[in-house]
Design a protein around this motif. Sequence first.
Motif, short mmCIF file in Angstrom:
data_model
loop_
_atom_site.label_atom_id
_atom_site.label_comp_id
_atom_site.label_asym_id
_atom_site.label_seq_id
_atom_site.Cartn_x
_atom_site.Cartn_y
_atom_site.Cartn_z
N ASP A 1 0.83 -1.20 0.00
CA ASP A 1 0.00 0.00 0.00
C ASP A 1 0.87 1.25 0.00
N LEU A 2 1.91 1.26 0.83
CA LEU A 2 2.83 2.41 0.85
C LEU A 2 3.50 2.56 -0.51
N ARG A 3 3.93 1.48 -1.08
CA ARG A 3 4.58 1.55 -2.39
C ARG A 3 3.64 2.17 -3.43
N ARG A 4 2.42 1.69 -3.49
CA ARG A 4 1.47 2.19 -4.49
C ARG A 4 1.17 3.66 -4.27
N ARG A 5 0.93 4.04 -3.01
CA ARG A 5 0.57 5.42 -2.71
C ARG A 5 1.73 6.37 -2.99
N LEU A 6 2.94 5.95 -2.65
CA LEU A 6 4.10 6.81 -2.88
C LEU A 6 4.35 6.97 -4.37
N TRP A 7 4.27 5.90 -5.12
CA TRP A 7 4.47 5.95 -6.58
C TRP A 7 3.44 6.88 -7.20
N ASP A 8 2.18 6.69 -6.84
CA ASP A 8 1.11 7.53 -7.41
C ASP A 8 1.30 9.00 -7.05
N LYS A 9 1.69 9.26 -5.81
CA LYS A 9 1.90 10.65 -5.37
C LYS A 9 3.08 11.27 -6.12
N ALA A 10 4.15 10.51 -6.31
CA ALA A 10 5.31 11.03 -7.02
C ALA A 10 4.96 11.34 -8.47
N GLU A 11 4.17 10.49 -9.11
CA GLU A 11 3.74 10.78 -10.47
C GLU A 11 2.88 12.04 -10.51
N GLU A 12 2.01 12.18 -9.52
CA GLU A 12 1.14 13.35 -9.46
C GLU A 12 1.95 14.63 -9.28
N LEU A 13 2.90 14.63 -8.37
CA LEU A 13 3.66 15.83 -8.06
C LEU A 13 4.62 16.22 -9.17
N THR A 14 5.26 15.22 -9.78
CA THR A 14 6.27 15.51 -10.80
C THR A 14 5.68 15.63 -12.20
N GLY A 15 4.50 15.06 -12.40
CA GLY A 15 3.94 15.04 -13.74
C GLY A 15 4.60 14.04 -14.65
N VAL A 16 5.39 13.12 -14.08
CA VAL A 16 6.09 12.10 -14.86
C VAL A 16 5.41 10.75 -14.65
N GLN A 17 4.86 10.21 -15.70
CA GLN A 17 4.27 8.87 -15.66
C GLN A 17 5.35 7.86 -16.02
N VAL A 18 5.69 7.01 -15.07
CA VAL A 18 6.80 6.07 -15.27
C VAL A 18 6.28 4.82 -15.96
#
Length: 293
Positions: free
Chosen positions: A273-290
């Motif tokens: 859950d932490l992994r998913r939430r952190l990844w999603d938040k990082a994509e949201e903040l940076t605008g970079v879809q990995v």
Amino acid sequence: MGGWGLSDMPSQQGRRVVITGANSGLGEQMAIALGAAGAQVTLACRNVAKAQRVADWIGPHARVAELDLADLASVRAFADGFDGADVLINNAGVMAIPQARTADGFEMQIGTNFLGHFALTGLVLDRIDDRIVTLSSLMHKRARLDVDDLNWQQRKYSRWVAYSDSKLADLVFALDLADRLAKAGSAKASLAAHPGYAATELQGHTETPFEWVMKLGNLTPIAQSAADGALPALFAATSPHAANGEYYGPRSFGEMRGAPAPASYRRAADDPDLRRRLWDKAEELTGVQVTVG
């Protein structure tokens, strides 16, 4: 793995390696070692003049590229001109600094240490042929990571917790990326490493009394040199025995010094859950879809 050292590093002839923050400390030592082993090394740094002095010392195997991880425009500009590499080492960072903001409004430590590297990795992943190595820290074990407040807009700022948060985020990202690469059937690997207690310039910018404690600690037998502190990341970046999803650090004195070995980490880094939430938040903040594949 025993007492792995630079003499055990395979030839890097023909390989290309990008190291962020390679103008001093651990990154400088990585660049020197990899250049000596034959790699073409790119020193991706904010301070290009300082990086150029290191590159000149290494010789024709080294070049400098401008990269400011605290500015997503700079990260995108670097990625736009990136022509590929075998290895990316996410090394650059700031530690326990007074509260500040990046060009994009992120808290400086999470913005530089984690979000900048997340964006960079996402933007160049399709052009990395072999490995991504991300630097964490023993201090990740002291983190109180709040995915909903990565930028310290709701909490009272604590420079050491903010640093620890950024290093836990780096570790979570590295391990999560490894799993995603494996599930996608990719031959690429994501690994993490930490330097233990290494005497570097990183410890000289906290502007707190504890800075003097660390400087004194650098003079004790517990602290190791930046060159020795670089070994776990170099092992992760070059050894045929380094495996996707592994985390390496010094093996002795509570992982503060010694030869590279598998390192311990907080169970939180394995929390899906932490992994998913952190990844999603990082994509949201940076605008970079990995895109992993």
